[in-house]
Scaffold this motif. Structure first.
Motif, PDB file in Angstrom:
ATOM      1  N   THR A 134      81.253  -9.195  58.514  1.00  0.00           N
ATOM      2  CA  THR A 134      82.419 -10.052  58.728  1.00  0.00           C
ATOM      3  C   THR A 134      82.068 -11.512  58.489  1.00  0.00           C
ATOM      4  O   THR A 134      82.816 -12.242  57.829  1.00  0.00           O
ATOM      5  N   THR A 135      80.938 -11.939  59.000  1.00  0.00           N
ATOM      6  CA  THR A 135      80.500 -13.319  58.801  1.00  0.00           C
ATOM      7  C   THR A 135      80.291 -13.619  57.330  1.00  0.00           C
ATOM      8  O   THR A 135      80.697 -14.672  56.832  1.00  0.00           O
ATOM      9  N   MET A 136      79.671 -12.689  56.617  1.00  0.00           N
ATOM     10  CA  MET A 136      79.463 -12.881  55.182  1.00  0.00           C
ATOM     11  C   MET A 136      80.792 -12.957  54.443  1.00  0.00           C
ATOM     12  O   MET A 136      80.957 -13.790  53.550  1.00  0.00           O
ATOM     13  N   ALA A 137      81.743 -12.113  54.811  1.00  0.00           N
ATOM     14  CA  ALA A 137      83.055 -12.136  54.162  1.00  0.00           C
ATOM     15  C   ALA A 137      83.763 -13.458  54.409  1.00  0.00           C
ATOM     16  O   ALA A 137      84.366 -14.033  53.494  1.00  0.00           O
ATOM     17  N   ILE A 138      83.696 -13.956  55.633  1.00  0.00           N
ATOM     18  CA  ILE A 138      84.340 -15.226  55.968  1.00  0.00           C
ATOM     19  C   ILE A 138      83.705 -16.371  55.185  1.00  0.00           C
ATOM     20  O   ILE A 138      84.400 -17.177  54.553  1.00  0.00           O
ATOM     21  N   VAL A 139      82.392 -16.456  55.215  1.00  0.00           N
ATOM     22  CA  VAL A 139      81.689 -17.558  54.557  1.00  0.00           C
ATOM     23  C   VAL A 139      81.860 -17.499  53.035  1.00  0.00           C
ATOM     24  O   VAL A 139      82.152 -18.519  52.395  1.00  0.00           O
ATOM     25  N   LEU A 140      81.705 -16.324  52.459  1.00  0.00           N
ATOM     26  CA  LEU A 140      81.830 -16.205  51.012  1.00  0.00           C
ATOM     27  C   LEU A 140      83.248 -16.502  50.533  1.00  0.00           C
ATOM     28  O   LEU A 140      83.436 -17.196  49.528  1.00  0.00           O
ATOM     29  N   SER A 141      84.248 -15.993  51.233  1.00  0.00           N
ATOM     30  CA  SER A 141      85.628 -16.252  50.807  1.00  0.00           C
ATOM     31  C   SER A 141      85.976 -17.729  50.968  1.00  0.00           C
ATOM     32  O   SER A 141      86.607 -18.310  50.076  1.00  0.00           O
ATOM     33  N   ALA A 183      91.240 -27.415  53.878  1.00  0.00           N
ATOM     34  CA  ALA A 183      92.345 -26.764  54.586  1.00  0.00           C
ATOM     35  C   ALA A 183      92.509 -25.320  54.130  1.00  0.00           C
ATOM     36  O   ALA A 183      92.691 -24.412  54.948  1.00  0.00           O
ATOM     37  N   ILE A 184      92.434 -25.099  52.834  1.00  0.00           N
ATOM     38  CA  ILE A 184      92.579 -23.733  52.324  1.00  0.00           C
ATOM     39  C   ILE A 184      91.364 -22.884  52.692  1.00  0.00           C
ATOM     40  O   ILE A 184      91.509 -21.709  53.025  1.00  0.00           O
ATOM     41  N   ALA A 185      90.167 -23.464  52.653  1.00  0.00           N
ATOM     42  CA  ALA A 185      88.969 -22.711  53.036  1.00  0.00           C
ATOM     43  C   ALA A 185      89.025 -22.295  54.508  1.00  0.00           C
ATOM     44  O   ALA A 185      88.677 -21.161  54.854  1.00  0.00           O
ATOM     45  N   ALA A 186      89.482 -23.197  55.366  1.00  0.00           N
ATOM     46  CA  ALA A 186      89.599 -22.860  56.793  1.00  0.00           C
ATOM     47  C   ALA A 186      90.637 -21.764  57.015  1.00  0.00           C
ATOM     48  O   ALA A 186      90.400 -20.809  57.775  1.00  0.00           O
ATOM     49  N   ALA A 187      91.777 -21.891  56.350  1.00  0.00           N
ATOM     50  CA  ALA A 187      92.824 -20.873  56.493  1.00  0.00           C
ATOM     51  C   ALA A 187      92.353 -19.525  55.951  1.00  0.00           C
ATOM     52  O   ALA A 187      92.593 -18.478  56.559  1.00  0.00           O
ATOM     53  N   THR A 188      91.659 -19.548  54.830  1.00  0.00           N
ATOM     54  CA  THR A 188      91.140 -18.303  54.253  1.00  0.00           C
ATOM     55  C   THR A 188      90.103 -17.663  55.163  1.00  0.00           C
ATOM     56  O   THR A 188      90.141 -16.455  55.404  1.00  0.00           O
ATOM     57  N   GLY A 189      89.171 -18.470  55.663  1.00  0.00           N
ATOM     58  CA  GLY A 189      88.139 -17.934  56.552  1.00  0.00           C
ATOM     59  C   GLY A 189      88.726 -17.305  57.805  1.00  0.00           C
ATOM     60  O   GLY A 189      88.322 -16.214  58.217  1.00  0.00           O
ATOM     61  N   PHE A 190      89.690 -17.977  58.420  1.00  0.00           N
ATOM     62  CA  PHE A 190      90.309 -17.429  59.626  1.00  0.00           C
ATOM     63  C   PHE A 190      91.103 -16.169  59.323  1.00  0.00           C
ATOM     64  O   PHE A 190      91.056 -15.193  60.078  1.00  0.00           O
ATOM     65  N   THR A 191      91.819 -16.176  58.209  1.00  0.00           N
ATOM     66  CA  THR A 191      92.596 -14.998  57.818  1.00  0.00           C
ATOM     67  C   THR A 191      91.682 -13.801  57.588  1.00  0.00           C
ATOM     68  O   THR A 191      91.973 -12.685  58.049  1.00  0.00           O
ATOM     69  N   ILE A 192      90.597 -14.002  56.884  1.00  0.00           N
ATOM     70  CA  ILE A 192      89.636 -12.919  56.638  1.00  0.00           C
ATOM     71  C   ILE A 192      89.017 -12.447  57.950  1.00  0.00           C
ATOM     72  O   ILE A 192      88.828 -11.253  58.166  1.00  0.00           O
ATOM     73  N   GLY A 193      88.715 -13.372  58.845  1.00  0.00           N
ATOM     74  CA  GLY A 193      88.156 -12.994  60.150  1.00  0.00           C
ATOM     75  C   GLY A 193      89.095 -12.116  60.956  1.00  0.00           C
ATOM     76  O   GLY A 193      88.683 -11.109  61.534  1.00  0.00           O
ATOM     77  N   VAL A 194      90.361 -12.477  60.983  1.00  0.00           N
ATOM     78  CA  VAL A 194      91.347 -11.665  61.705  1.00  0.00           C
ATOM     79  C   VAL A 194      91.552 -10.327  61.016  1.00  0.00           C
ATOM     80  O   VAL A 194      91.689  -9.288  61.667  1.00  0.00           O
TER      81      VAL A 194
END
Length: 103
Positions: A26-33, A54-65
């Protein structure tokens, strides 16, 4: 009795390994995306300041959820708060893009 304790220890260790692997993936997916989106945003829209973050933060949180929704569930099992936070995080870059195009 000793066999039962050994079996419980093996099951606990296996659970810990699965949990650690899931957290790592999950951490790898968040960081890489987030990194990929940050770089891509810098290439596509280099003139808009802070849009990539802003887009990186939104993407990381979305992938985490998306990867671990149970972490973000409330006590009643609802993901409503996480979904509202995701919508709010995505609203910021959308507003920035709209303002940059029309303002």
């Amino acid at each position: 009795m000793l066999y039962k304790e050994m079996q419980d220890m093996k099951e606990g260790a296996a659970f810990s390994r699965r949990f650690a692997k899931q957290q790592l993936l999950t951490t790898m997916a968040i960081v890489l995306s987030a990194t990929l989106v940050f770089i891509l945003t810098g290439v596509v829209a280099p003139g808009i300041d802070a849009l990539g973050l802003a887009i990186a933060a939104a993407t990381g949180f979305t992938i985490g959820v998306w990867c671990q929704p149970n972490v973000y569930r409330r006590q009643n099992g609802s993901l409503t708060l996480a979904i509202v936070l995701i919508a709010g995080m995505w609203a910021v870059p959308v507003i920035v893009i709209l303002v940059s195009f029309f303002g």
